[in-house]
Structure formats: C-alpha cells, structure tokens
Design an enzyme around this catalytic site. Structure first.
Site, PDB file in Angstrom:
ATOM      1  N   GLY A  54      11.440 -41.727  -9.154  1.00 43.99           N
ATOM      2  CA  GLY A  54      10.372 -41.936  -8.493  1.00 43.99           C
ATOM      3  C   GLY A  54      10.313 -41.109  -7.405  1.00 43.99           C
ATOM      4  N   THR A  55       9.911 -39.940  -7.162  1.00 42.46           N
ATOM      5  CA  THR A  55      10.288 -39.168  -5.953  1.00 42.46           C
ATOM      6  C   THR A  55       9.287 -39.378  -4.885  1.00 42.46           C
ATOM      7  OG1 THR A  55       9.089 -37.334  -7.167  1.00 42.46           O
ATOM      8  CG2 THR A  55      11.414 -37.122  -7.327  1.00 42.46           C
ATOM      9  N   ASN A  56       8.258 -40.256  -5.004  1.00 48.03           N
ATOM     10  CA  ASN A  56       7.551 -40.622  -3.946  1.00 48.03           C
ATOM     11  C   ASN A  56       8.311 -41.497  -2.933  1.00 48.03           C
ATOM     12  OD1 ASN A  56       5.369 -39.274  -5.206  1.00 48.03           O
ATOM     13  ND2 ASN A  56       4.529 -40.971  -6.167  1.00 48.03           N
ATOM     14  N   ASP A  57       8.814 -42.344  -3.626  1.00 51.31           N
ATOM     15  CA  ASP A  57       9.628 -43.516  -2.918  1.00 51.31           C
ATOM     16  C   ASP A  57      10.911 -43.037  -2.394  1.00 51.31           C
ATOM     17  OD1 ASP A  57       8.514 -45.983  -2.221  1.00 51.31           O
ATOM     18  OD2 ASP A  57       8.023 -46.261  -4.357  1.00 51.31           O
ATOM     19  N   GLY A 111      -8.021  -7.370   4.591  1.00 55.18           N
ATOM     20  CA  GLY A 111      -9.081  -7.403   5.802  1.00 55.18           C
ATOM     21  C   GLY A 111      -8.214  -8.265   6.933  1.00 55.18           C
ATOM     22  N   TYR A 123      12.005 -34.215 -19.145  1.00 54.39           N
ATOM     23  CA  TYR A 123      10.580 -34.206 -19.079  1.00 54.39           C
ATOM     24  C   TYR A 123       9.884 -34.690 -17.487  1.00 54.39           C
ATOM     25  CZ  TYR A 123      10.404 -39.444 -18.277  1.00 54.39           C
ATOM     26  OH  TYR A 123      10.703 -40.519 -17.875  1.00 54.39           O
ATOM     27  N   CYS A 170       8.448 -38.841 -12.131  1.00 50.72           N
ATOM     28  CA  CYS A 170       7.170 -39.311 -12.294  1.00 50.72           C
ATOM     29  C   CYS A 170       6.258 -39.477 -10.968  1.00 50.72           C
ATOM     30  CB  CYS A 170       6.793 -40.645 -13.082  1.00 50.72           C
ATOM     31  SG  CYS A 170       7.713 -41.905 -12.486  1.00 50.72           S
ATOM     32  N   GLU A 210      14.443 -44.444  -7.373  1.00 54.44           N
ATOM     33  CA  GLU A 210      13.539 -44.282  -6.091  1.00 54.44           C
ATOM     34  C   GLU A 210      14.429 -44.858  -4.919  1.00 54.44           C
ATOM     35  OE1 GLU A 210       9.537 -45.622  -7.239  1.00 54.44           O
ATOM     36  OE2 GLU A 210      10.350 -47.399  -8.360  1.00 54.44           O
ATOM     37  N   HIS A 236     -16.343  -8.482   2.096  1.00 54.89           N
ATOM     38  CA  HIS A 236     -15.500  -9.427   2.341  1.00 54.89           C
ATOM     39  C   HIS A 236     -15.461 -10.705   1.851  1.00 54.89           C
ATOM     40  CE1 HIS A 236     -13.637 -12.085   5.464  1.00 54.89           C
ATOM     41  NE2 HIS A 236     -12.636 -11.331   5.343  1.00 54.89           N
ATOM     42  N   ARG A 280      -3.233   2.935   8.504  1.00 53.90           N
ATOM     43  CA  ARG A 280      -3.550   1.686   7.867  1.00 53.90           C
ATOM     44  C   ARG A 280      -2.366   0.592   7.881  1.00 53.90           C
ATOM     45  NH1 ARG A 280      -8.216   2.303   3.978  1.00 53.90           N
ATOM     46  NH2 ARG A 280      -8.563   4.643   3.980  1.00 53.90           N
ATOM     47  N   ARG A 311       5.465 -49.335 -16.497  1.00 57.26           N
ATOM     48  CA  ARG A 311       6.107 -49.903 -15.512  1.00 57.26           C
ATOM     49  C   ARG A 311       5.783 -51.250 -15.176  1.00 57.26           C
ATOM     50  NH1 ARG A 311       5.665 -46.864  -9.819  1.00 57.26           N
ATOM     51  NH2 ARG A 311       3.920 -48.259  -9.646  1.00 57.26           N
ATOM     52  N   MET A 353      -5.474  -7.662   8.515  1.00 60.78           N
ATOM     53  CA  MET A 353      -4.860  -6.552   9.719  1.00 60.78           C
ATOM     54  C   MET A 353      -5.612  -5.480   9.683  1.00 60.78           C
ATOM     55  SD  MET A 353      -0.912  -7.103   8.939  1.00 60.78           S
ATOM     56  CE  MET A 353      -1.069  -6.411   7.563  1.00 60.78           C
ATOM     57  N   ARG A 360       1.181 -47.184 -14.036  1.00 58.63           N
ATOM     58  CA  ARG A 360       1.390 -48.092 -13.101  1.00 58.63           C
ATOM     59  C   ARG A 360       0.417 -49.487 -13.573  1.00 58.63           C
ATOM     60  NH1 ARG A 360       0.674 -42.922 -10.023  1.00 58.63           N
ATOM     61  NH2 ARG A 360       2.751 -43.045  -8.534  1.00 58.63           N
ATOM     62  N   LYS A 374       0.877  -1.160   0.126  1.00 57.62           N
ATOM     63  CA  LYS A 374       0.107  -0.065  -0.071  1.00 57.62           C
ATOM     64  C   LYS A 374       1.002   1.198   0.155  1.00 57.62           C
ATOM     65  CE  LYS A 374      -3.875  -0.587   2.095  1.00 57.62           C
ATOM     66  NZ  LYS A 374      -4.569  -0.668   3.249  1.00 57.62           N
ATOM     67  N   ARG A 402      -3.955  -1.191  -6.308  1.00 62.61           N
ATOM     68  CA  ARG A 402      -3.115  -2.278  -5.997  1.00 62.61           C
ATOM     69  C   ARG A 402      -3.661  -3.250  -7.094  1.00 62.61           C
ATOM     70  NH1 ARG A 402      -5.921  -4.290  -0.312  1.00 62.61           N
ATOM     71  NH2 ARG A 402      -7.729  -4.519  -1.273  1.00 62.61           N
ATOM     72  N   SER A 457      13.801 -42.374 -14.691  1.00 60.50           N
ATOM     73  CA  SER A 457      12.558 -41.702 -14.212  1.00 60.50           C
ATOM     74  C   SER A 457      12.656 -41.471 -12.800  1.00 60.50           C
ATOM     75  CB  SER A 457      11.054 -42.248 -14.746  1.00 60.50           C
ATOM     76  OG  SER A 457      10.180 -41.582 -14.264  1.00 60.50           O
TER      77      SER A 457
HETATM   78  C1  PEP Z   1       7.432 -42.936  -7.080  1.00 60.69           C
HETATM   79  O1  PEP Z   1       7.639 -43.600  -6.268  1.00 60.69           O
HETATM   80  O2  PEP Z   1       7.566 -41.614  -7.144  1.00 60.69           O
HETATM   81  C2  PEP Z   1       6.470 -43.330  -8.122  1.00 60.69           C
HETATM   82  C3  PEP Z   1       6.205 -42.795  -9.102  1.00 60.69           C
HETATM   83  O3  PEP Z   1       5.915 -44.739  -7.733  1.00 60.69           O
HETATM   84  P1  PEP Z   1       4.868 -45.231  -7.081  1.00 60.69           P
HETATM   85  O4  PEP Z   1       4.172 -43.817  -6.503  1.00 60.69           O
HETATM   86  O5  PEP Z   1       3.899 -45.667  -7.739  1.00 60.69           O
HETATM   87  O6  PEP Z   1       5.515 -45.857  -6.009  1.00 60.69           O
HETATM   88 MG    MG Z   2       7.636 -45.994  -6.355  1.00 61.17          MG
END
Ligand code: PEP
Ligand code: MG
Length: 873
Positions: A764-767, A100, A849, A829, A743, A453, A91, A615, A102, A559, A21, A335, A762
């Site tokens: 596998g960032t979850n594992d 709204g 990718y 992935c 992974e 609001h 203000r 996979r 503060m 999968r 502001k 703003r 690829s």
């Molecule tokens: C992972 O592990 O990132 C993955 C893509 O495989 P999943 O989630 O099926 O274990």
């Molecule tokens: Mg996995």
C-alpha cells in the site's frame, strides 16, 4: 574542447551534443538530402556559457569565426560581402524538441549595404527590402529585447495608409520607409543604431539563443514536460534559402502521416512567396501540400520521393520544413513528428504491418501517459445533437472540451485555481500563452492553420483545439468575441469539438472514447510481452466492469469501506460504531451482513473467474460519523439518543492523528466481530455466485495496516476460522488466500516474519509513502508544490514512487519476504500502480502484479510491457 561542428561532421545519434535539430540536419546531409550548408554550436557550449556567468569566452568565439569562414568558402558567399553576401539563420535546437519555446533569427547578415547587393543580385528590390525589415524586427525582438508589437504597429499603419490588406501588396519603397521607421524604434530603445556589423550580429544572436534556454516560457514548458533544466540548447547557423523570392518560391511544413489521426497520407501546408514564419504564424491561410503538385509538378515529385525516403530512413513519422527557392527544393529540417495519442498508436501499429519496426519497438514508442488522452471524452452524441453550433474552425487537435471563456493566460490560470473549467480564446496563440494552454480544457483561435502554434502545441499536450475559426471576431483587450451578432463575454460558456472543429454555445456533457482497432492490437501485443499481471482497484460493479473492459485481469484492491458510505447502510454503520456493548454491535453487524454480502455477490458476478482481493475495513471509525449539527440531531433521533450524549460519543472517537490512529487491522484486533462479519459476507457471496454460474472463485482476503507479525497471526486465524465455519455449515469449500498490505515501515522491515502468516503481499504505497516520508496524505498539498518547485522532491511522491526512500524499503521487504517464501505473490495497490515510472521500478524489484484505478489499466499494461522489453536489453 570542440564546440562547433559543421553539418557534415555530425550524425543523427549526436542529439545530446548537437541538439535534435543539429543532429538531424547532419543526418539529412549524410544521407544526401538537399540541405543548405551550415554548422552547429553544441549544447556543451551553452552549458559552458552558463557556467562562465553568461559569457561566451574567446575559445568559443574563435571556433565560431573559423566555422563561419569555412561556411563562406563552401557557399562562395561572405557574411556582409559586397559581391555575394551570405545570409544565415540562427536557430535554437535542444536535445528534446520544445517547439516555439526558444528563439530564432532569420536573414542575419543584412545591413544597409548587403540589402542593396541582394536587391541587385535577385533583381528584386522588394524581396531584399522585405527580408531586411523582417530581419530588423526579429533581431530586435529576440536579441535586443524590443517587443514585436512596436514594429507591428508601424507595419500595420503603413498598410492601412496604403489601403492594402496583404503584406505582399507593399512596394519596395513602402518597405524602405518601414525600415527607416524600424531603425528609429531601435535607436529609441537602445540609444544606438541598429547593429550593422554582420559578425557582431552573429555573435549577439548566438548569445540570445543561449539566453532563450532560460526564458520563462521555456522553463514552464520544461516543467510541464518533465525536461531537465541542465540540458542546454545547441545553436544552428545555416545558410538562408528564400521562400519569398517571387512566385516560384515558397515554404511549408509537412508531416509524413496525419499527426491527428495517424492516417498514412502526406499532411501539410505551404505558402508561395513567403518565409517559414508566415506558415506557422497563421497570418496568411496556407494551401494543403497536395496543391503543390499543380504549382510545380517536378518539385512535388522530388518532394514526395524524398519524404518517403526520409520516413524509411528514420522509421518514424517526420515533421519536415521545406523551402523552394526559385524552383529549387531545400529541406530545412526534419524531426520526429509530434502527434496525438490516436495517431501515435495508429502509426506504431501500421509501421509494424509495413515491416518498418518490430512489435517491441512499436510498444517502446508509446509514451504510456498518452493512453490517458485516448480515454479522454467525446461529446455525448445525444446532447451534441441538441447543442447549438455557432461556428466551425479547423479541427486542430482532437478531443472535446467545455468551459468558461477567458482571453488571457493569467485569467485562465486564475480561473482554474478557482476550480473553473476554461476555454482559452485568442486571435492566435504564441509561446507566451503556454501557461493558459496548459491550464485550459481547450483552445479556440480565430487565426492560424493546422500547423499554427496553437495547433502544434495543443496536439503535443493532447488538448482539444479549434484553430483558424475566422467567424470568431476577437477583441482580446475588451475580453469579448462576436460570432455574427452573437456576443460572448469573459465567463460565458462554450464547447469545442476538436475532431470536427465545431464550436458550440454552452456546456455539452462528454463521454469516454471506446477502444478500437489499432489500439486493441497494440494492447494485445503488450499483453503478450508483459510479465506482470495488471489488476484494478475497484469497489463497485460499475468500476469493475470498466476496468475489465480496459483489460484488468482481476481486482487487486476492493476497499470495503466505500461500500459503507451508501445511503441505505450508513445509519446501520453508525449504529455499529456507536454500540455500547458487543450485543448492540453484533445486532448492527447482523443487519449489515446481508448488505455486504450483496455487495460482494455483485462484484464476484461482474468479475467471473477473475480474482478479487477484498480488503477488510481500514479507515478510522469516526470518518463514518456525522459532523454537522443537523446531521447529528437526525442521527440522535434515529438512535433514540440525546443529542448531547451522541456529541460526547463522537468527540470521544475523534483522534489527533486519525491516519496513525485506530484504523486498519487495529480495528480488527479491537472489534473482531467487524472483520468476522466481512469475512462471512465474502465467503457466502462467493459460494452463492459459484452455485449460480460455476465461477471458480478463490477467495483473497487482505488485512490492512499490519506492522507486527502478531497482528496478522491473530487476524489470519480469525479469518480462517470464520471461513471454515461457513464451509462446515454448507457443502461448498472454496480455496482461499489470506494476505496483507505492506504499508507500515515496520512491516517492510520485518517482512520475513510477516510473510510467515501471509499468502500474498500487496504494497500500500500510499500509506507507506505517508509513513516513510512523514508526510500526511491529507495535508501534503500545502507544501508539496513548493517542495517540487525547489526540487526537494522532483515529483509528487504520492503520484510517482520515491524510489530512493520508499523504494528502498520495498526492496528490503521483497527480499526478506521471498527469503521466507520464495514464491510469495507480491503486488502493489497504491496510486503508484498506475504511474509508468513507478511501474518500471516494480517490475525490476520482481513484483507479480500491479493494481491501479480502472482508467489507468491500459497505461499499466503498456508500461509493464515496456518494463519487460527493457529488462531483456
Ligand atoms: C495504500 O495505502 O496504498 C492503499 C492502497 O490503501 P488506502 O489508499 O486505501 O489507504
Ligand atoms: Mg492504505
């Protein structure tokens, strides 16, 4: 240190120091707009205040005092002055706008003496009294902590006793009586008279604004919007101008374009003879800004031309607050306007067409997460045609929402935690309702306009909202509302259409929005700019189709296990798992082969020439086995087995740590025939599709959970042998790539060795997250919320990549792998493939990718384009 800047000492690019502001006011002044005079106390001062244990300190106080006397010189008025008293607004104004959240104090400088002078000067005693009573109420609420309802009750009682409905119908005498009652309330609460010294009022108000930075609703808002807690707020002190100085005065809010749709047409509301809070609070229903032309043509013309100039200057849609004081126009604030997803896209695209911004700037303006909101549902037209519309309010924020009615924020939150979908119904919302607004599907208010609001906050959240629905008679304390003689109680179901303002009885099924015009063009620009490909994670032809519609360029992860759960095949899968010997297993696999082949056939058909990474089987086998007694009995009879024997079998397959157990490529090593069957199904399906429609399919087979190069060597050989056998039997030969998921941390650390046997990686960032952090994906929910609230991890590491830890492994792996194979194709992935911040990281590391769930594909396309634009800066 300089803690205070006069408006003409600042600039628009000093937001960090002066707050949004303050910087804007300075910029407005710089470009010659009619802005009331004032000064800004910096965010540094706020931070210093907190560092000194909530103490302003002498230096700051002396700078405020000297800026005040400068302001007094410029305006020719004096705070508390006997001839020409100066009144100011105080203000808050943080670096990032928090509407709204503060506190604000208006009319500061009023006391028992100045009110009389102002009455004389304005020749309007009523106006003076009205300003004073507003000031006492606001100051008491914000600075002295006396809740507003204490004053509202008195005010409403007087109105009732006078038999009037509008505030403006109260006389100066009525207001005087109200002021005396207000002062008594103050005395009762603080055991002191209402502060009469304007300088003291000012310092108290500044301190209250600093404190409001850490009030609970501001903290919740920052949490919900990812705003850092240590930015602090600036405080703006500005000469008051009055919209309530008679019928030639007024005040309003305007957007330079439509914040809901993005249409290029002035959009806003104003009220004559009113102060700013009246428009936003929604107590009186305002008029559309176009009606100002009739009211005062000269002011309207000046307003229009200034507003247009403002947009050209800022090159973005503006949200403007203005006041007309006795026929003279003032701009109080401008703003960057908050807007819906649809509006953001339309405005960005239109501004490229208008030559105001470049395509790159348009893309950088889009917060990728808002794209999600565009894909949010609208009601299914057939169901809508049959639904019972009970009333109509203002279409304050688009979207469609159904749920159970709740009247209090805490009830909404509790219901949400119980898994319910809710609609928050209120007379009008206030910042205290923020949690309920976040947790509900939609918001319905009886009062308030398009800039109330509820409307502004809901639009910012991309949440469906119907406001100003006057037919809805709410009794919040009884937790009911009536529409005519229809009664709705807490827990009853209703639906809201935020595009039309219609309210329906019951739940209406909703469907997703289609892509169209502006959105399509923006996405096309993003595709032209981005370097990373965007694929999708899809295991069914339906998901594949959706993803292609959203712009997926291929499947990055199919999968196969999800295909095993369907009803017609789970018995065969179980037969395979429980096989006593290889013959029995092969027998079951022979039955599965044509079914899997058909799965892949349908997928390839859907994807045309787009690539698909398949996979091989990943999860631990016992996931496929029944656990309920009745299901076990059924399976035993199907398999002609004794229940007890089957139970023993199932027990033998149970694992203590299934996620670290017999899964992924370990299945392929121990039961190669399973992977063989899958490879055969993949290649045969691809050949059939190629023969059917000539698609140029290059097979991509991915081995999960590799941690040691030998695992991949063995399974690569197995896959290649299976494919080659099929090629040998038929006449067709297809190109193929055999790759792996990274992974397991060991795979990342030995990526140079693993790359020798891989045609692609690829991540596998979850594992990889699970194993790097040592957080079970299935159990982290128990402690992650606390970890997040204590900022051990700022975000859920399963949603937004832990760049410091997991990211480091990814960097090491990518570098090592590319040392082995400089052109190795590398992607991701895991869930992080759809998270804009993580996408920036993957782009920096040099991925080819990203692959994400279908509905995140458009987000990923924009985020990837932004990453590319940023990399060139
Ligand atoms: C992972 O592990 O990132 C993955 C893509 O495989 P999943 O989630 O099926 O274990
Ligand atoms: Mg996995």
């Amino acid at each position: 240190m300089k803690y205070v800047y006069a408006f003409d000492e600042g600039r628009g690019d000093m937001k960090k120091l002066l707050g949004g502001k303050g910087a804007n006011l300075a910029e407005m002044k710089r470009i010659g707009l009619p802005v009331p005079e004032g000064f800004t106390i910096t965010t540094d001062a706020c931070n210093m205040y907190y560092e000194q244990n909530e103490n302003m300190g002498d230096e700051l106080i002396s700078q405020i005092k000297s800026s005040l006397s400068e302001l007094e010189n410029r305006t020719g008025k004096k705070l508390g002055g006997k001839d020409s008293p100066l009144l100011v607004s105080v203000r808050s104004g943080a670096y990032v706008s928090m509407p709204g959240m503060m506190d604000t104090v208006l009319n500061l400088g009023m006391n028992d003496e100045t009110v009389k002078v102002i009455a004389k000067l304005s020749d309007d005693e009523r106006f003076a009294m009205d300003s004073y009573r507003r000031f006492i109420q606001m100051f008491s609420d914000v600075v002295l902590g006396i809740e507003k309802y204490n004053f509202d009750n008195v005010f409403d009682d007087v109105k009732e006793s006078k038999g009037v409905t509008q505030d403006t119908e109260l006389s100066a005498e009525d207001l005087k009586a109200i002021i005396e009652k207000y002062k008594l309330i103050v005395f009762e609460h603080i055991q002191e008279p209402f502060p009469q010294d304007p300088q003291k009022q000012l310092l108290m108000a500044v301190e209250a604004v600093f404190s409001s930075w850490n009030n609970p609703r501001a903290k919740i808002y920052r949490q919900a919007n990812d705003i850092a807690h240590d930015l602090g707020t600036a405080v703006n002190i500005q000469e008051m101008v009055f919209g309530n100085m008679g019928e030639d005065s007024g005040t309003g809010v305007a957007f330079t374009r439509n914040p809901s749709t993005g249409e290029k047409a002035l959009f806003g509301e104003f009220l004559m003879n009113a102060q700013g809070e009246d428009v936003v609070a929604g107590i009186r229903t305002p008029q559309p800004v176009s009606a100002l032309e009739k009211q005062n043509k000269k002011v309207y013309d000046e307003f229009l031309s200034t507003v247009n100039a403002l947009e050209k200057h800022y090159k973005d849609m503006q949200d403007i607050e203005f006041t007309i004081e006795q026929g003279k126009l003032f701009f109080l604030q401008t703003r960057t306007a908050k807007r819906t997803a649809a509006s953001a896209i339309r405005v960005a695209v239109d501004m490229v067409d208008e030559g105001l911004i470049t395509k790159e700037e348009a893309i950088m303006r889009i917060d990728p997460s808002i794209i999600d909101k565009l894909l949010h549902p609208t009601f299914d037209p057939n169901a809508l045609a049959k639904a019972h519309c009970i009333t109509k309010g203002l279409p304050a924020s688009p979207g469609a929402a159904s749920g159970k009615v709740y009247f209090y924020s805490e009830d909404v939150v509790r219901a949400k935690n119980n898994g319910e979908k809710t609609i928050l119904v209120r007379m009008e919302t206030s910042p205290e309702d923020i949690e309920g607004m976040i947790s509900s599907e939609g918001i319905l208010t009886a009062r308030g306009g398009m800039t109330s609001h509820a409307a502004v906050v809901a639009r910012g959240m991309g949440k469906c909202c119907v406001a100003g629905c006057h037919d809805v008679k709410v009794s919040e304390s009884e937790k009911i509302f009536y529409v005519g003689n229809m009664l709705f109680k807490e827990g009853d179901e209703i639906s809201l259409d935020g595009n039309t303002g219609e309210v329906y009885k019951g739940i209406i099924p909703a469907t997703k929005v289609e892509f169209s015009g502006h959105f399509g063009r923006l996405m096309k620009w993003a595709d032209e700019i981005r370097a990373m490909k965007v694929r999708t994670n899809a295991d069914t032809p339906k998901d594949a189709k959706t993803a292609v519609k959203f712009g997926a360029e291929g499947i990055g992860l199919c999968r196969t296990e999800h295909m095993f759960f369907e009803e017609d095949r789970i018995p065969i899968v179980r037969e395979m798992i429980l096989a006593k010997n290889i013959e029995q297993r092969q027998n079951a696999l022979d039955k599965l082969l044509p079914i899997q082949k058909k799965d892949f056939y349908d997928m390839y058909l859907e994807m045309g020439n787009r690539p698909m990474t398949v996979r091989l089987l990943d999860p631990p086998l016992h996931e496929f086995l029944p656990h309920e007694a009745k299901d076990i009995e059924l399976l035993a009879s199907e398999l002609n087995m004794e229940v007890k024997v089957l139970e023993e079998h199932i027990a033998a397959l149970e694992e203590h740590n299934p996620m670290l157990g017999h899964r992924g490529c370990r299945l392929g090593i121990t039961y190669p025939e399973i992977y063989q069957m899958q490879c055969k199904a993949i290649v045969e399906a691809a050949i059939d599709v190629k023969e059917k429609n000539g698609s140029e399919i290059e097979l991509e087979i991915m081995i999960p959970l590799v941690g040691n190069k030998k695992e991949l060597e063995i399974l690569r050989k197995l896959a290649i042998k299976t494919l080659e056998d099929v090629f040998e039997q038929g006449q067709q030969i297809l190109k193929y790539k055999i790759g792996t998921m990274i992974e397991v941390p060991r795979a990342a650390l030995t990526a140079d060795e693993i790359a020798q046997s891989a045609d692609f990686f690829s991540f596998g960032t979850n594992d990889l997250t699970q194993m790097t952090l040592g957080f079970s994906r299935d159990d982290a929910g128990k402690f992650l919320p606390i970890y997040k609230s204590r900022e051990i991890y700022e975000k859920d590491p399963f949603q937004s990549l832990d760049q410091t830890g997991v990211g480091e492994l990814i960097k090491i792996a990518t570098k090592k792998a590319r040392n082995t194979k400089s052109d190795l194709k590398i992607g991701i992935c895991g869930e992080h493939g759809g998270d804009p911040q993580s996408i920036q990281f993957f782009a920096k590391v040099g991925f080819d990718y990203i692959s994400c769930s279908p509905y995140r594909v458009p987000i990923a396309r924009i985020a990837a384009a932004q990453a590319e634009i940023l990399s060139k800066k």
